[in-house]
Design a protein around this motif. Structure first.
Motif, PDB file in Angstrom:
ATOM      1  N   MET A 235       6.240  18.408  58.360  1.00  0.00           N
ATOM      2  CA  MET A 235       7.622  18.295  57.865  1.00  0.00           C
ATOM      3  C   MET A 235       7.657  18.177  56.344  1.00  0.00           C
ATOM      4  O   MET A 235       8.443  18.844  55.694  1.00  0.00           O
TER       5      MET A 235
ATOM      6  N   SER B 123       8.725  21.138  53.244  1.00  0.00           N
ATOM      7  CA  SER B 123       9.614  20.930  52.102  1.00  0.00           C
ATOM      8  C   SER B 123       8.926  21.268  50.783  1.00  0.00           C
ATOM      9  O   SER B 123       9.550  21.801  49.866  1.00  0.00           O
TER      10      SER B 123
ATOM     11  N   LYS C 201      14.163   3.413  56.120  1.00  0.00           N
ATOM     12  CA  LYS C 201      12.739   3.193  55.861  1.00  0.00           C
ATOM     13  C   LYS C 201      12.563   1.737  55.448  1.00  0.00           C
ATOM     14  O   LYS C 201      12.911   1.357  54.329  1.00  0.00           O
TER      15      LYS C 201
ATOM     16  N   VAL D  95       7.825  10.299  47.455  1.00  0.00           N
ATOM     17  CA  VAL D  95       8.471  11.610  47.590  1.00  0.00           C
ATOM     18  C   VAL D  95       8.250  12.262  48.968  1.00  0.00           C
ATOM     19  O   VAL D  95       9.073  13.062  49.416  1.00  0.00           O
ATOM     20  N   LYS D  96       7.166  11.880  49.668  1.00  0.00           N
ATOM     21  CA  LYS D  96       6.920  12.487  50.986  1.00  0.00           C
ATOM     22  C   LYS D  96       8.027  12.135  51.976  1.00  0.00           C
ATOM     23  O   LYS D  96       8.294  12.909  52.891  1.00  0.00           O
TER      24      LYS D  96
ATOM     25  N   MET E  43      10.993  14.273  51.630  1.00  0.00           N
ATOM     26  CA  MET E  43      10.533  15.618  52.022  1.00  0.00           C
ATOM     27  C   MET E  43      10.540  15.794  53.533  1.00  0.00           C
ATOM     28  O   MET E  43      10.994  16.804  54.044  1.00  0.00           O
ATOM     29  N   TYR E  44      10.014  14.821  54.289  1.00  0.00           N
ATOM     30  CA  TYR E  44      10.020  15.031  55.740  1.00  0.00           C
ATOM     31  C   TYR E  44      11.393  14.799  56.332  1.00  0.00           C
ATOM     32  O   TYR E  44      11.775  15.449  57.315  1.00  0.00           O
TER      33      TYR E  44
ATOM     34  N   LEU F 179      14.161  15.671  54.881  1.00  0.00           N
ATOM     35  CA  LEU F 179      14.888  16.937  54.655  1.00  0.00           C
ATOM     36  C   LEU F 179      14.578  17.942  55.772  1.00  0.00           C
ATOM     37  O   LEU F 179      15.473  18.628  56.267  1.00  0.00           O
TER      38      LEU F 179
ATOM     39  N   GLU G 203      10.059  10.213  41.562  1.00  0.00           N
ATOM     40  CA  GLU G 203       9.918  11.546  42.150  1.00  0.00           C
ATOM     41  C   GLU G 203      10.747  11.668  43.428  1.00  0.00           C
ATOM     42  O   GLU G 203      11.346  12.720  43.689  1.00  0.00           O
TER      43      GLU G 203
ATOM     44  N   LYS H 133      14.306  12.166  42.369  1.00  0.00           N
ATOM     45  CA  LYS H 133      14.462  13.515  41.795  1.00  0.00           C
ATOM     46  C   LYS H 133      14.541  14.558  42.916  1.00  0.00           C
ATOM     47  O   LYS H 133      15.440  15.409  42.930  1.00  0.00           O
ATOM     48  N   PHE H 134      13.613  14.461  43.869  1.00  0.00           N
ATOM     49  CA  PHE H 134      13.588  15.437  44.954  1.00  0.00           C
ATOM     50  C   PHE H 134      14.837  15.322  45.825  1.00  0.00           C
ATOM     51  O   PHE H 134      15.460  16.333  46.176  1.00  0.00           O
TER      52      PHE H 134
ATOM     53  N   CYS I  91      18.020  16.608  44.054  1.00  0.00           N
ATOM     54  CA  CYS I  91      17.956  18.068  43.907  1.00  0.00           C
ATOM     55  C   CYS I  91      18.176  18.762  45.251  1.00  0.00           C
ATOM     56  O   CYS I  91      18.686  19.877  45.307  1.00  0.00           O
ATOM     57  N   SER I  92      17.817  18.094  46.354  1.00  0.00           N
ATOM     58  CA  SER I  92      17.916  18.706  47.687  1.00  0.00           C
ATOM     59  C   SER I  92      19.184  18.320  48.433  1.00  0.00           C
ATOM     60  O   SER I  92      19.368  18.710  49.580  1.00  0.00           O
TER      61      SER I  92
END
Lengths: 275, 275
Positions: free
Chosen positions: A148, A152, B133, B144-145, B148-149, B151, B185, B188-189, B192-193
């Motif tokens: 996952m 991304s 979380k 940042v992970k 990412m997951y 998303l 980070e 930021k991610f 942006c997403s």
């Protein structure tokens, strides 16, 4: 007779599996059967599969070091740890022997954030990113969160062009590689999302173990004639595979080996490379 | 005088910050200054900020339990752990007081895999998923992970329609909530997403601490007049907030409190709710 698997499950001991595994390591059927006979008196109800494996490995080593090295390939790959650094380099070599151009450890600026990429590979005009997940524990599995977040990262990078292999081009594929296993959910998600997976035994008959055996690209960490300290010294010099070791002879120098040991080590290496 | 922050950094001790923090907890400026004066003899060069906070908290508790409860809100939220279960319920309440419909712990089948969702909320015809979380350590940060997951989970779900709040509709937004902090980070991610973030102090002036203070939605774990065992017993009965505790009087019954203790606890609760 019952044996206890790593997962804790108790199953009936299957002779044929052990024999197949020994043959797969290069032992003849006669040798495999003899080893089974020899360890039989030491087996008992409830013995762990790890113990059975260790007993067979001991016997195999007395017959042929190279066969024992093949038999211990999985542990050899774990021995590239505990950090993921050498595993990433080894995976780069795995792609290289399959005809890919490879680059390791590159920073690229994505759409949203910057990324440190483990390995980038190129073949037939397609650039792929290869993300490596190293686990030091044999029981650890790569779960669904990993594909996952890797997806991304890939999506953050595949909209832009980069000059990685000389000309400017886009990253069109993404691999996720682990030395252990993926959970079934991780496989389901990755396949559905177009990520490519590589693990010890996935894809079936095309996993790391199959590629290593097919291309004879053994990590030096599976050699049975070297000590752990000697392996560490070789890794520090970027001597990752048995092939490297035999083709850059200078690499042996730092080990200061006796003629006799050198002979035995080279014998094991040659047996591994010339099966 | 120098003090040592949690991060290990040594900084000049700033009187005004401590006073602001005490006033923020409901103390008057006179009380805040008096507390500072009273703890001054116990301060020394190199003292940790945690120790300064503890000294001030002790003094504040002797003035007003409710102010001390506000002052210990962050610890109160950590005390909802160690599992993330009560934190998720508390976050659902945080959305509820802001006028959202909420549902917790739902399984939904995405495009690729199935997902267990912590919280789903709806307001103005928009359904959002809220992923929580929880960290038990004050120093842990959400990296940042995680966005990412999350998303990828959101993208796996937002293509389909679900009947969550009576009619069939799509999930159009995704929140990521943590009791600790996000790395830069991660912020930021996520920004942006298009992911929405909520943490102890993010977004600035609209973080969990601001919402709790604004809506007086204090978790019972920040009460200073209850023991840890009593809090646990209340949480087991789903008595998550001080508001709940005061509006479902039966909840006190299981605690078997003396009249005197009951009076003190209700006093603290009332002070917290009627600031």
């Amino acid at each position: 007779m019952k044996i206890k698997k790593k997962s804790g499950i108790i199953v009936e001991f299957d002779n044929t599996k052990l024999i197949a595994s020994l043959i797969n390591s290069g032992a003849s059927i006669t040798v495999a059967k003899r080893i089974l006979n020899e360890i039989q008196p030491q087996l008992y109800n409830g013995i762990t599969s790890k113990k059975v494996y260790a007993l067979a490995f001991q016997k195999l080593k007395s017959v042929s070091h190279a066969n024992a090295a093949r038999y211990s390939l999985k542990n050899g790959i774990f021995a590239l740890g505990p950090a993921g650094f050498y595993f990433e380099k080894f995976i780069a070599r795995i792609f290289e022997v399959q005809g890919y151009d490879v680059i390791t450890n590159l920073f690229l600026e994505g759409k949203c954030v910057s990324h440190e990429l483990d390995v980038l590979v190129k073949k037939d005009n397609h650039v792929s990113m290869v993300e490596c997940k190293f686990h030091s524990s044999q029981d650890a599995k790569t779960d669904v969160k990993v594909p996952m977040y890797i997806l991304s990262r890939f999506n953050d990078l595949n909209k832009k062009s980069y000059t990685i292999f000389k000309k400017e081009e886009q990253i069109t594929n993404c691999w996720l590689v682990t030395n252990s296993k993926f959970t079934s959910e991780a496989i389901k998600f990755a396949e559905c999302s177009g990520l490519k997976l590589l693990s010890w035994d996935h894809p079936f008959q095309n996993g790391i173990k199959n590629i290593v055996n097919h291309y004879n690209i053994y990590p030096i960490t599976c050699l049975t004639t070297l000590t752990a300290a000697e392996k560490e010294l070789l890794l520090l010099q970027d001597m990752l595979t048995v092939y490297d070791l035999m083709h850059f002879e200078d690499s042996f120098e730092k080990l200061k080996l006796s003629e006799n040991r050198m002979k035995r080590i080279k014998e094991e290496c040659n047996q591994l490379l010339n099966r």
